[in-house]
Design a protein around this motif. Structure first.
Motif, PDB file in Angstrom:
ATOM      1  N   GLU A  30       0.620   3.982  -2.898  1.00 25.35           N
ATOM      2  CA  GLU A  30       0.599   5.523  -2.977  1.00 25.35           C
ATOM      3  C   GLU A  30       2.108   6.355  -3.730  1.00 25.35           C
ATOM      4  O   GLU A  30       1.958   7.947  -3.418  1.00 25.35           O
ATOM      5  CB  GLU A  30       1.333   5.713  -1.020  1.00 25.35           C
ATOM      6  CG  GLU A  30       0.926   7.687  -0.902  1.00 25.35           C
ATOM      7  CD  GLU A  30       2.393   7.903   0.421  1.00 25.35           C
ATOM      8  OE1 GLU A  30       1.750   8.652   1.468  1.00 25.35           O
ATOM      9  OE2 GLU A  30       2.200   6.742   1.435  1.00 25.35           O
ATOM     10  N   LEU A  62      -4.193   6.133   4.452  1.00 27.30           N
ATOM     11  CA  LEU A  62      -4.394   6.038   2.784  1.00 27.30           C
ATOM     12  C   LEU A  62      -4.888   8.033   2.851  1.00 27.30           C
ATOM     13  O   LEU A  62      -4.971   8.522   1.774  1.00 27.30           O
ATOM     14  CB  LEU A  62      -4.450   5.099   2.032  1.00 27.30           C
ATOM     15  CG  LEU A  62      -2.916   4.591   2.230  1.00 27.30           C
ATOM     16  CD1 LEU A  62      -3.576   3.379   1.280  1.00 27.30           C
ATOM     17  CD2 LEU A  62      -2.584   4.579   1.288  1.00 27.30           C
ATOM     18  N   ARG A  78      -3.251  15.138  -0.879  1.00 28.24           N
ATOM     19  CA  ARG A  78      -2.853  15.218  -2.700  1.00 28.24           C
ATOM     20  C   ARG A  78      -3.555  15.730  -3.425  1.00 28.24           C
ATOM     21  O   ARG A  78      -3.758  15.064  -5.070  1.00 28.24           O
ATOM     22  CB  ARG A  78      -1.945  13.989  -2.858  1.00 28.24           C
ATOM     23  CG  ARG A  78      -0.213  14.126  -1.824  1.00 28.24           C
ATOM     24  CD  ARG A  78       0.630  15.015  -2.641  1.00 28.24           C
ATOM     25  NE  ARG A  78       1.784  14.839  -1.463  1.00 28.24           N
ATOM     26  CZ  ARG A  78       2.457  13.863  -1.624  1.00 28.24           C
ATOM     27  NH1 ARG A  78       2.723  13.594  -2.715  1.00 28.24           N
ATOM     28  NH2 ARG A  78       3.693  14.841  -0.930  1.00 28.24           N
ATOM     29  N   TRP A 138      -3.658  10.345   2.827  1.00 23.32           N
ATOM     30  CA  TRP A 138      -2.717  11.036   1.760  1.00 23.32           C
ATOM     31  C   TRP A 138      -4.146  11.095   0.142  1.00 23.32           C
ATOM     32  O   TRP A 138      -3.263  12.477  -0.198  1.00 23.32           O
ATOM     33  CB  TRP A 138      -1.873   9.923   1.075  1.00 23.32           C
ATOM     34  CG  TRP A 138      -2.135   9.908  -0.751  1.00 23.32           C
ATOM     35  CD1 TRP A 138      -0.988  10.809  -1.164  1.00 23.32           C
ATOM     36  CD2 TRP A 138      -2.127   9.035  -1.438  1.00 23.32           C
ATOM     37  NE1 TRP A 138      -0.801  10.474  -2.145  1.00 23.32           N
ATOM     38  CE2 TRP A 138      -1.454   8.861  -2.838  1.00 23.32           C
ATOM     39  CE3 TRP A 138      -3.100   8.233  -1.376  1.00 23.32           C
ATOM     40  CZ2 TRP A 138      -1.520   8.656  -4.116  1.00 23.32           C
ATOM     41  CZ3 TRP A 138      -3.244   7.515  -1.918  1.00 23.32           C
ATOM     42  CH2 TRP A 138      -2.699   7.756  -3.899  1.00 23.32           C
ATOM     43  N   GLN A 145       0.498   5.174  -7.123  1.00 19.57           N
ATOM     44  CA  GLN A 145      -0.704   4.566  -7.943  1.00 19.57           C
ATOM     45  C   GLN A 145      -0.759   3.307  -8.867  1.00 19.57           C
ATOM     46  O   GLN A 145      -1.337   3.257  -9.838  1.00 19.57           O
ATOM     47  CB  GLN A 145      -1.469   5.816  -8.285  1.00 19.57           C
ATOM     48  CG  GLN A 145      -1.217   6.703  -7.354  1.00 19.57           C
ATOM     49  CD  GLN A 145      -1.573   8.547  -7.758  1.00 19.57           C
ATOM     50  OE1 GLN A 145      -2.072   8.278  -8.939  1.00 19.57           O
ATOM     51  NE2 GLN A 145      -1.156   9.712  -7.388  1.00 19.57           N
ATOM     52  N   TRP A 149       0.377  -1.495  -0.152  1.00 23.09           N
ATOM     53  CA  TRP A 149      -0.109  -0.238  -0.266  1.00 23.09           C
ATOM     54  C   TRP A 149       0.785   1.160   0.422  1.00 23.09           C
ATOM     55  O   TRP A 149       0.215   2.711  -0.659  1.00 23.09           O
ATOM     56  CB  TRP A 149      -1.101  -0.149   1.041  1.00 23.09           C
ATOM     57  CG  TRP A 149      -2.266  -0.487   0.877  1.00 23.09           C
ATOM     58  CD1 TRP A 149      -2.482  -1.662  -0.109  1.00 23.09           C
ATOM     59  CD2 TRP A 149      -3.706  -0.461   1.571  1.00 23.09           C
ATOM     60  NE1 TRP A 149      -3.702  -2.749  -0.526  1.00 23.09           N
ATOM     61  CE2 TRP A 149      -4.641  -1.748   1.166  1.00 23.09           C
ATOM     62  CE3 TRP A 149      -3.280   0.204   3.207  1.00 23.09           C
ATOM     63  CZ2 TRP A 149      -5.390  -1.906   1.607  1.00 23.09           C
ATOM     64  CZ3 TRP A 149      -5.212  -0.481   2.804  1.00 23.09           C
ATOM     65  CH2 TRP A 149      -5.926  -1.378   2.336  1.00 23.09           C
ATOM     66  N   LEU A 150       1.667   1.388   0.660  1.00 22.15           N
ATOM     67  CA  LEU A 150       2.869   2.516   0.633  1.00 22.15           C
ATOM     68  C   LEU A 150       3.069   2.538  -0.241  1.00 22.15           C
ATOM     69  O   LEU A 150       3.434   3.859  -1.154  1.00 22.15           O
ATOM     70  CB  LEU A 150       3.922   1.880   1.550  1.00 22.15           C
ATOM     71  CG  LEU A 150       4.018   2.376   3.201  1.00 22.15           C
ATOM     72  CD1 LEU A 150       4.849   1.719   3.727  1.00 22.15           C
ATOM     73  CD2 LEU A 150       3.179   3.843   3.595  1.00 22.15           C
TER      74      LEU A 150
END
Length: 622
Positions: free
Chosen positions: A188, A224, A231, A227, A191, A184-185
């Protein structure tokens, strides 16, 4: 297409950039070799002449469920009775597959071998986690060295190794959570849809491995979401994350529905046993008492990792704080654990270690850059004046450290301590190693003509060694194979009891046990769990907070504070009884009246007097 997928998997796991692959391969090989010796050291030859391999008693509860499932009896402890007394559905299902092709002895060995692979895989993923959490790659120790330290630190973490090799779900849960976080990092950062769904699959499996994984999953979802808010990457990414969260939700709902339909309950029996009937204030008090030694044992890692995370205030640092905080808060909320081997805190270790190594490198870099300024400000010097003599501080630290280590080694032969390796020797050896490590780092930083990065690496290595010695100091006798692992002698006794019971009783006999894993599993008899893991009636009783089943400074022993021997023995009357006293219950009068204690091949058994389910002719043979 298959080749492309394989290439992606290999590329995602390979050793990249300037990471020294030969060091990682060497460390992995050494760990596998040590693990083989560890497995053999903790095995034994039982009364039937066969070698048995170690499993923790709770792991054998799951193994009994798995055995029944593999042999057509359903996911049950006793055929015909549906109580969810196992902790990990995923682990139990995996054990059932193993037991389709292996007998009980070999199945235990296969689970141990799988545990070795789990630890190595977690170590490799933890290096990638370190890379994902770093926001500043400049002016610290080289990233290859840092990842090698993280890799080594995971292999050296004895609680993770112990639980993994003893068949518990802790290692698998740590692996799945670490893998999910890494992917998952990566999502981020890049994508890539494959990263999101690989992480989602791992996290869904983590929930099936142990339901409390949902706390870490929610934490990652919150991370997330932060994030997305900062963003605003677009609707496509929002939709993908919503789909991932929905997929995990479906898994959670699916297991809950299965539990209700199959067991008639919304929560596992183990949750009822440990939480219900145990008042929250008492649980929290118990939990804090249990966790306090963890803060002492992990103080160097916690202080450096959390201080660095709090000062940086980056989103990855907030994730580190949250991951560590969730593990500690959950451990306190459930009232601690039965054993001080940090079973519920270990899943946070890769995050803690990655943050620690990063901050150790940063600290070394800062000290190397401002060494002269700090020495002037705080009047730090290389020597200490003692009258007419000047003593080099680093040499003094090294000498004291060596003396402490030698005292630890010779105190027993010289009669300066109690026989055997004890806490005094462990503390002396830990202190000696820490002092020698710090002295060596101080010499490297001040004397050698190294670059700033090299000096940062020297201090980082010293802090790493000091931290590892602190973490594993009390386990040195087990790590060195000087003694068998925790709980192994009791496990060996219980396996011999189980084998003896199997030989002197009929198939329809029953066993009543406090050790609900090894005796029921290896005897194969109908079992009565005195402490309620697989007995819903016992699990619903109020916890005994009288102190009769206290453990150390805890007011009640978690998972062992509910019992009713008058029911379990007096009413159910098992053919074999492991013991007649627990806490405030004392049924020695029942033992003397209704049971007969016999010795069979060196094993003492309490058998129901005049029962036609006991092969008395075998017992009474000269």
């Amino acid at each position: 297409m298959g080749g492309g997928v394989t290439h992606r998997i290999v590329r995602s796991l390979r050793l990249r950039e300037n990471r020294p692959p030969w060091i990682l391969l060497l460390l992995a090989a050494l760990f596998v070799t040590w693990s083989a010796l560890y497995v053999w050291r903790n095995s034994f030859v039982a009364i039937d002449g066969h070698r048995y391999f170690a499993s923790f008693d709770d792991a054998l509860i799951s193994m009994r469920y798995a055995w029944n499932l593999a042999h057509g009896n359903g996911l049950v402890w006793n055929p015909g009775e549906r109580v969810e007394g196992f902790t990990s559905l995923l682990m139990t299902l995996g054990m059932s597959i193993v037991q389709l092709v292996a007998d009980k002895r070999l199945a235990a060995l296969i689970i141990q071998v799988a545990g070795v692979g789990t630890v190595v895989a977690t170590a490799a993923l933890s290096g990638q986690l370190y890379r994902g959490l770093r926001t500043d790659l400049d002016e610290r120790m080289p990233i290859g060295v840092a990842e090698a330290l993280v890799f080594a630190g995971v292999l050296l973490n004895y609680p993770l190794v112990y639980w993994s090799l003893m068949g518990m779900e802790t290692g698998l849960l740590t692996l799945l959570l670490t893998f999910g976080a890494v992917r998952w990092l990566r999502f981020e950062a890049g994508q890539e849809t494959v990263d999101l769904w690989a992480g989602t699959a791992a996290l869904a499996l983590a929930y099936l491995c142990r339901p409390d994984a949902i706390l870490y999953i929610l934490l990652l979802l919150g991370y997330l979401a932060m994030w997305l808010w900062s963003r605003r990457p677009g609707r496509r990414v929002v939709a993908l994350l919503a789909s991932a969260a929905l997929a995990i939700g479906v898994v959670v709902l699916g297991q809950t529905v299965f539990r209700w339909l199959y067991y008639g309950a919304l929560v596992p029996n183990t949750y009822v046993l440990k939480v219900e009937g145990f008042p929250l204030p008492a649980r929290i008090q118990n939990g804090w008492v249990f966790v306090a030694p963890y803060f002492i044992e992990y103080v160097l890692l916690l202080v450096l990792a959390l201080a660095g995370a709090l000062l940086s205030r980056s989103r990855p640092s907030l994730l580190v704080i949250g991951w560590i905080g969730v593990s500690i808060a959950y451990q306190v909320w459930i009232g601690g654990d039965a054993w001080r081997l940090w079973r519920f805190l270990t899943p946070a270790f890769p995050f803690l270690l990655a943050a620690f190594v990063g901050e150790a490198g940063a600290l070394g870099s800062d000290l190397a850059a401002h060494r002269g300024e700090l020495a002037a400000r705080y009047r730090l010097g290389d020597t200490l004046r003692l009258g007419r003599w000047r003593v080099d501080l680093r040499s003094a630290l090294a000498v004291v450290g060596v003396v402490a280590g030698l005292l630890a080694l010779v105190s027993d032969p010289m009669g300066l301590s109690d026989p055997g390796w004890g806490s005094e020797q462990s503390l002396l050896l830990i202190a000696g190693l820490v002092l020698v490590s710090l002295a060596g780092a101080g010499f490297a930083i001040s004397r050698l003509p190294w670059s700033r990065g090299a000096r940062a690496t020297a201090l980082g290595l010293a802090l790493f060694v000091a931290a590892q010695v602190q973490l594993d100091g009390r386990f040195l006798p087990e790590i060195s194979l000087a003694t068998v692992a925790f709980d192994i002698p009791r496990s060996q006794d219980n396996i011999n009891i189980a084998l003896a019971v199997r030989e002197v009783t009929e198939d329809a006999a029953s066993v009543g046990a406090f050790s609900a894993g090894s005796i029921p599993y290896y005897s194969g008899r109908y079992a009565i769990d005195f402490l309620g893991k697989s007995d819903a009636r016992i699990a619903r009783l109020p916890a005994d907070l009288s102190g009769a089943v206290s453990r150390g400074s805890m007011i009640a022993w978690p998972g062992h504070n509910k019992y009713d021997l008058h029911y379990s023995i007096g009413v159910l009357r098992p053919t074999y009884v492991q013991a007649f006293r627990w806490g405030r219950d004392n049924l020695t009068d029942v033992r003397d009246r209704d049971y007969r204690t016999v010795d069979y091949r060196g094993v003492s058994l309490s058998l129901l007097r005049d029962s036609d389910l006991v092969r008395w002719s075998v017992v009474d043979e000269p």
